[in-house]
Design an enzyme around this catalytic site. Structure first.
Site, short mmCIF file in Angstrom:
data_model
loop_
_atom_site.label_atom_id
_atom_site.label_comp_id
_atom_site.label_asym_id
_atom_site.label_seq_id
_atom_site.Cartn_x
_atom_site.Cartn_y
_atom_site.Cartn_z
N CYS A 104 -12.03 8.47 9.66
CA CYS A 104 -11.10 7.57 8.97
C CYS A 104 -11.68 6.16 9.07
O CYS A 104 -11.93 5.67 10.17
CB CYS A 104 -9.74 7.66 9.66
SG CYS A 104 -8.52 6.51 9.05
N CYS A 111 -4.84 -6.43 6.18
CA CYS A 111 -4.34 -5.87 4.92
C CYS A 111 -3.30 -6.82 4.35
O CYS A 111 -2.54 -7.42 5.10
CB CYS A 111 -3.71 -4.49 5.15
SG CYS A 111 -3.15 -3.66 3.64
N CYS A 115 3.30 -3.80 4.59
CA CYS A 115 4.27 -2.73 4.86
C CYS A 115 4.79 -2.90 6.30
O CYS A 115 3.98 -2.96 7.23
CB CYS A 115 3.64 -1.36 4.67
SG CYS A 115 2.93 -1.11 3.02
N CYS A 118 3.72 -0.69 9.46
CA CYS A 118 2.29 -0.54 9.70
C CYS A 118 1.78 -1.73 10.51
O CYS A 118 2.02 -2.88 10.15
CB CYS A 118 1.55 -0.44 8.37
SG CYS A 118 -0.24 -0.49 8.54
N CYS A 345 -2.36 3.07 12.36
CA CYS A 345 -3.20 2.12 11.65
C CYS A 345 -3.11 0.71 12.23
O CYS A 345 -2.06 0.10 12.28
CB CYS A 345 -2.74 2.11 10.19
SG CYS A 345 -3.66 0.99 9.16
N1 SAH Z 1 -3.54 0.93 2.30
C1 SAH Z 1 -3.76 2.36 2.22
C2 SAH Z 1 -4.33 2.93 3.50
C3 SAH Z 1 -3.42 2.66 4.65
S1 SAH Z 1 -3.34 3.59 6.11
C4 SAH Z 1 -2.47 3.04 1.89
O1 SAH Z 1 -1.43 2.40 1.86
O2 SAH Z 1 -2.49 4.24 1.62
C5 SAH Z 1 -3.13 5.25 5.73
C6 SAH Z 1 -1.71 5.80 5.85
O3 SAH Z 1 -1.10 5.55 7.11
C7 SAH Z 1 -0.79 5.20 4.81
O4 SAH Z 1 -0.07 6.25 4.20
C8 SAH Z 1 0.11 4.33 5.65
O5 SAH Z 1 1.31 4.10 4.99
C9 SAH Z 1 0.23 5.16 6.90
N2 SAH Z 1 0.75 4.43 8.07
C10 SAH Z 1 0.59 3.14 8.39
N3 SAH Z 1 1.21 2.84 9.54
C11 SAH Z 1 1.79 3.97 9.96
C12 SAH Z 1 2.58 4.31 11.09
N4 SAH Z 1 2.92 3.40 12.01
N5 SAH Z 1 3.02 5.58 11.22
C13 SAH Z 1 2.67 6.52 10.29
N6 SAH Z 1 1.93 6.26 9.22
C14 SAH Z 1 1.49 5.01 9.03
#
Ligand code: SAH
Length: 351
Positions: A104, A111, A115, A118, A345
């Site tokens: 990964c 970023c 969100c 995250c 993440c």
């Molecule tokens: N920006 C991209 C990649 C991000 S990370 C995207 O949004 O897809 C990959 C995945 O992990 C995304 O689906 C993101 O929403 C999720 N993610 C981020 N933080 C998280 C958390 N605390 N618990 C579970 N999933 C998470």
């Protein structure tokens, strides 16, 4: 000087010619890097010794230095924190599964999508990564697999997912160039199968369209997390500009143009998005495009430090899955690899 991983095949030839070298030196260097995964000049025995150091210095500036590597799941998950040359921090996570090794990677330091669940989203965007910075994460992991650093002995890095820090579609031209390098056959590139690469996006539709245009049949993952705009506006603020209907339409179009089944990522957050009615609403939205085009990947929320949110209760999670299955939506539950090493993440870089 530009890093070797930043150059196209033609540019590599130009670069060695610019140094006054015969062009076959380019093929030699690429073979050492992509076929033997060897960036140690001492092993380049078909190149004169004095030249090896020069090539390494010209084309292989370090770019990434390891800060820490944390292991979990009996060593089968390794999360590495890297420092970039300008001091920014990024993460990559290597996971060994039966029959495949998956990495990964991060595509940005930080970023800009903000969100709230995250960890990376909390710190904002520092900057986009270069092609070489993305590809070098892959190179280091491929080396680790080949060396047998993971339990089970030497293996081959087979899968790459753009699910680390950053939003791939917000760094699209460089992500696309990286995809070309990852899928170029050895010795010109890493020789990975496009089918084994996943690009995950919060739903920037222009990027989804451009990815389809590229003709590289990678798997597309959409981070949806909610089936209704009211809630998704909170969980993924970009939704206020690009609502769910537009994201789903772009994802469905991607499926039709590439034949690749799209993955919908949905982090289950207790009492926020895990209600049975939301499962049914999600199924309704997805089923409008038929059944074969999509599957749902549920991710138990990995709580970030200080967050008020946590993962769903097991019975609620089970009911969410049941409702989707009853509506003929294919669903899988993501394993929680590395949650004990701040696997969510951006948690490592943030702390
Ligand atoms: N920006 C991209 C990649 C991000 S990370 C995207 O949004 O897809 C990959 C995945 O992990 C995304 O689906 C993101 O929403 C999720 N993610 C981020 N933080 C998280 C958390 N605390 N618990 C579970 N999933 C998470």
């Amino acid at each position: 000087m530009t890093h070797w991983l930043e150059l196209s095949k033609a540019e590599r030839v130009d670069a060695v010619i610019a140094l006054g070298l015969p062009k076959f030196r380019a093929a030699q260097l690429s073979t050492h890097l992509f076929e033997h995964l060897s960036d140690d000049p001492d092993t380049w025995t078909d190149i004169p010794k004095s030249l090896r150091a020069q090539l390494a210095e010209q084309f292989l500036s370090p770019l990434l230095s390891e800060v820490t590597a944390l292991r979990a799941d009996r060593g089968k998950t390794v999360k590495t924190l890297w420092r970039l040359s300008d001091g920014n921090l990024i993460e990559s996570v290597l996971m060994r599964y039966p029959g495949r090794d998956t990495l990964c990677i991060s595509c940005q330091a930080g970023c800009g999508m903000a969100c709230p669940f995250c960890a990376t989203g909390q710190g904002g965007l520092q900057r986009a990564l270069t092609v070489a910075e993305m590809a070098l994460q892959v190179f280091r992991a491929a080396q680790a697999c080949a060396r047998g650093d993971l339990p089970g002995g030497p293996g081959r890095l087979s899968h790459v997912v753009f699910m680390g820090m950053g939003e791939p579609m917000a760094n699209f031209p460089r992500v696309l160039a990286t995809l070309k390098l990852l899928t170029a056959p050895t010795p010109d590139g890493f020789g990975l199968s496009a089918r084994n690469i996943t690009v995950s996006t919060v739903g920037l539709v222009s990027g989804i369209k451009r990815l389809a245009d590229s003709g590289i049949p990678v798997t597309l993952a959409i981070s949806l997390h909610a089936p209704d705009d009211a809630l998704r506006n909170e969980l993924c603020p970009i939704n206020k500009r690009i609502p769910i209907a537009e994201v789903i339409a772009a994802a469905h179009d991607y499926f039709q143009r590439t034949g690749r089944r799209v993955s919908i990522e949905y982090a289950l957050i207790r009492d926020i998005n895990d209600q049975a009615w939301r499962a049914e609403r999600l199924a309704n939205i997805l089923n409008q495009g038929g059944h074969a085009w999509v599957h749902v990947n549920l991710i138990p929320l990995n709580p970030t430090p200080g967050s008020k949110w946590t993962a769903s209760r097991p019975d609620v999670e089970a009911e969410f899955i049941r409702r989707l299955e009853r509506a003929h939506v294919t669903v899988t539950l993501r394993d929680t690899r590395g949650s004990d090493i701040d696997g969510a993440c951006g948690q490592l870089a943030t702390s």
